[in-house]
Write a protein that holds these residues in place. Structure first.
Motif, mmCIF file in Angstrom:
data_model
loop_
_atom_site.group_PDB
_atom_site.id
_atom_site.type_symbol
_atom_site.label_atom_id
_atom_site.label_comp_id
_atom_site.label_asym_id
_atom_site.label_seq_id
_atom_site.Cartn_x
_atom_site.Cartn_y
_atom_site.Cartn_z
ATOM 1 N N LYS A 78 54.135 5.740 47.313
ATOM 2 C CA LYS A 78 54.481 6.888 48.160
ATOM 3 C C LYS A 78 55.836 7.468 47.748
ATOM 4 O O LYS A 78 56.029 8.682 47.779
ATOM 5 C CB LYS A 78 54.507 6.488 49.632
ATOM 6 C CG LYS A 78 53.155 6.092 50.180
ATOM 7 C CD LYS A 78 53.273 5.640 51.625
ATOM 8 C CE LYS A 78 51.966 5.108 52.154
ATOM 9 N NZ LYS A 78 52.090 4.598 53.529
ATOM 10 N N VAL A 79 56.750 6.592 47.371
ATOM 11 C CA VAL A 79 58.075 7.039 46.901
ATOM 12 C C VAL A 79 57.911 7.868 45.631
ATOM 13 O O VAL A 79 58.508 8.946 45.497
ATOM 14 C CB VAL A 79 59.012 5.836 46.649
ATOM 15 C CG1 VAL A 79 60.298 6.271 45.971
ATOM 16 C CG2 VAL A 79 59.307 5.106 47.942
ATOM 17 N N ILE A 80 57.100 7.382 44.713
ATOM 18 C CA ILE A 80 56.839 8.107 43.462
ATOM 19 C C ILE A 80 56.189 9.456 43.767
ATOM 20 O O ILE A 80 56.543 10.476 43.148
ATOM 21 C CB ILE A 80 55.934 7.266 42.527
ATOM 22 C CG1 ILE A 80 56.605 5.961 42.147
ATOM 23 C CG2 ILE A 80 55.527 8.060 41.289
ATOM 24 C CD1 ILE A 80 57.866 6.116 41.339
ATOM 25 N N LYS A 81 55.269 9.469 44.722
ATOM 26 C CA LYS A 81 54.593 10.720 45.083
ATOM 27 C C LYS A 81 55.594 11.749 45.621
ATOM 28 O O LYS A 81 55.526 12.932 45.272
ATOM 29 C CB LYS A 81 53.506 10.461 46.116
ATOM 30 C CG LYS A 81 52.705 11.689 46.462
ATOM 31 C CD LYS A 81 51.643 11.402 47.496
ATOM 32 C CE LYS A 81 50.953 12.704 47.857
ATOM 33 N NZ LYS A 81 50.293 12.629 49.148
ATOM 34 N N ILE A 82 56.526 11.311 46.452
ATOM 35 C CA ILE A 82 57.559 12.219 46.981
ATOM 36 C C ILE A 82 58.341 12.845 45.827
ATOM 37 O O ILE A 82 58.550 14.054 45.790
ATOM 38 C CB ILE A 82 58.528 11.479 47.931
ATOM 39 C CG1 ILE A 82 57.845 11.151 49.244
ATOM 40 C CG2 ILE A 82 59.780 12.306 48.186
ATOM 41 C CD1 ILE A 82 58.690 10.299 50.169
ATOM 42 N N LYS A 83 58.761 12.015 44.904
ATOM 43 C CA LYS A 83 59.543 12.524 43.762
ATOM 44 C C LYS A 83 58.714 13.483 42.918
ATOM 45 O O LYS A 83 59.231 14.502 42.450
ATOM 46 C CB LYS A 83 60.060 11.364 42.920
ATOM 47 C CG LYS A 83 61.118 10.544 43.629
ATOM 48 C CD LYS A 83 61.567 9.372 42.782
ATOM 49 C CE LYS A 83 62.568 8.523 43.520
ATOM 50 N NZ LYS A 83 63.000 7.356 42.750
ATOM 51 N N ASN A 84 57.443 13.159 42.704
ATOM 52 C CA ASN A 84 56.584 14.029 41.902
ATOM 53 C C ASN A 84 56.314 15.368 42.573
ATOM 54 O O ASN A 84 56.115 16.372 41.894
ATOM 55 C CB ASN A 84 55.259 13.334 41.588
ATOM 56 C CG ASN A 84 55.410 12.221 40.583
ATOM 57 O OD1 ASN A 84 56.380 12.176 39.839
ATOM 58 N ND2 ASN A 84 54.463 11.306 40.567
ATOM 59 N N VAL A 85 56.298 15.379 43.889
ATOM 60 C CA VAL A 85 56.056 16.625 44.623
ATOM 61 C C VAL A 85 57.331 17.456 44.731
ATOM 62 O O VAL A 85 57.306 18.678 44.567
ATOM 63 C CB VAL A 85 55.484 16.322 46.038
ATOM 64 C CG1 VAL A 85 55.487 17.553 46.914
ATOM 65 C CG2 VAL A 85 54.077 15.755 45.925
ATOM 66 N N LEU A 86 58.476 16.831 44.993
ATOM 67 C CA LEU A 86 59.712 17.557 45.268
ATOM 68 C C LEU A 86 60.522 17.909 44.017
ATOM 69 O O LEU A 86 61.010 19.037 43.900
ATOM 70 C CB LEU A 86 60.603 16.765 46.228
ATOM 71 C CG LEU A 86 61.971 17.388 46.526
ATOM 72 C CD1 LEU A 86 61.810 18.750 47.199
ATOM 73 C CD2 LEU A 86 62.813 16.468 47.367
ATOM 74 N N PHE A 87 60.699 16.980 43.113
ATOM 75 C CA PHE A 87 61.659 17.190 42.029
ATOM 76 C C PHE A 87 61.330 18.347 41.084
ATOM 77 O O PHE A 87 62.246 19.073 40.694
ATOM 78 C CB PHE A 87 61.885 15.898 41.262
ATOM 79 C CG PHE A 87 62.754 14.907 41.995
ATOM 80 C CD1 PHE A 87 63.059 15.049 43.337
ATOM 81 C CD2 PHE A 87 63.278 13.808 41.340
ATOM 82 C CE1 PHE A 87 63.845 14.143 44.014
ATOM 83 C CE2 PHE A 87 64.083 12.891 42.011
ATOM 84 C CZ PHE A 87 64.360 13.061 43.347
ATOM 85 N N PRO A 88 60.074 18.569 40.692
ATOM 86 C CA PRO A 88 59.821 19.723 39.800
ATOM 87 C C PRO A 88 60.208 21.080 40.410
ATOM 88 O O PRO A 88 60.953 21.828 39.778
ATOM 89 C CB PRO A 88 58.324 19.630 39.495
ATOM 90 C CG PRO A 88 58.004 18.179 39.648
ATOM 91 C CD PRO A 88 58.873 17.715 40.780
ATOM 92 N N PRO A 89 59.759 21.410 41.655
ATOM 93 C CA PRO A 89 60.195 22.706 42.187
ATOM 94 C C PRO A 89 61.692 22.755 42.497
ATOM 95 O O PRO A 89 62.325 23.804 42.360
ATOM 96 C CB PRO A 89 59.354 22.899 43.457
ATOM 97 C CG PRO A 89 58.824 21.579 43.813
ATOM 98 C CD PRO A 89 58.788 20.774 42.552
#
Length: 163
Positions: A78-89
């Motif tokens: 879930k932590v990885i998913k947050i980073k993958n969703v937030l960090f690019p935009p």
């Protein structure tokens, strides 16, 4: 956590005020458009960097806690998913806001048409509003993850102590 929301509000406020300042050409505390855009951009960059490093640090701590106490490894996904969703935009928006700032300098020196700056500024600002929504969802999810890890750790420690 509240500090993030205060800084996000201040960033939106100062960037939008800076946009209005560009259109109507007025000073804020004797700061012209360029001076105030420097302040608003620095505040924005600080805010976004703070949020990114908070999430990176929280994720690292979650991973360390999971490994140290042999907790459920699915939580870290879930932590990885947050980073993958937030960090690019978020990273794209930092680039866009920085570009708008630099282009503002190009317009002031008459090296660039003002319409380039206006376009990038508007795109950046609208994208930032979208990023704020994603940041909010990510911060809420991160708090849930931290709570979940805390409950699992407490349960595991209580079992070890025989409670």
């Amino acid at each position: 956590m509240i500090l993030f929301y205060i800084l996000m509000f201040l960033s939106v406020f100062t960037i939008s005020l800076n946009g209005v300042q560009w259109i109507f050409r007025f000073d804020i505390f004797n700061a012209n458009y360029i001076s105030f855009s420097f302040v608003s951009t620095i505040l924005y960059m600080f805010t976004q960097t703070l949020i990114m490093f908070y999430l990176i640090g929280a994720g690292k701590k979650v991973k360390e806690t999971i490994v140290k106490h042999s907790l459920n490894k699915e939580i870290y996904e879930k932590v990885i998913k947050i980073k993958n969703v937030l960090f690019p935009p978020l990273t794209l928006n930092i680039l866009l806001i920085g570009t708008a700032f630099v282009l503002g300098g190009g317009v002031q020196t008459k090296a660039l048409s003002k319409y380039w700056h206006h376009s990038i500024f508007l795109i950046s600002f609208l994208h930032y509003l979208k990023v704020i929504v994603v940041q909010h969802k990510s911060l809420v999810e991160n708090n849930y993850i931290l709570s979940e890890v805390g409950k699992e750790l407490e349960s595991k420690l209580n079992i070890k102590e025989g409670k």
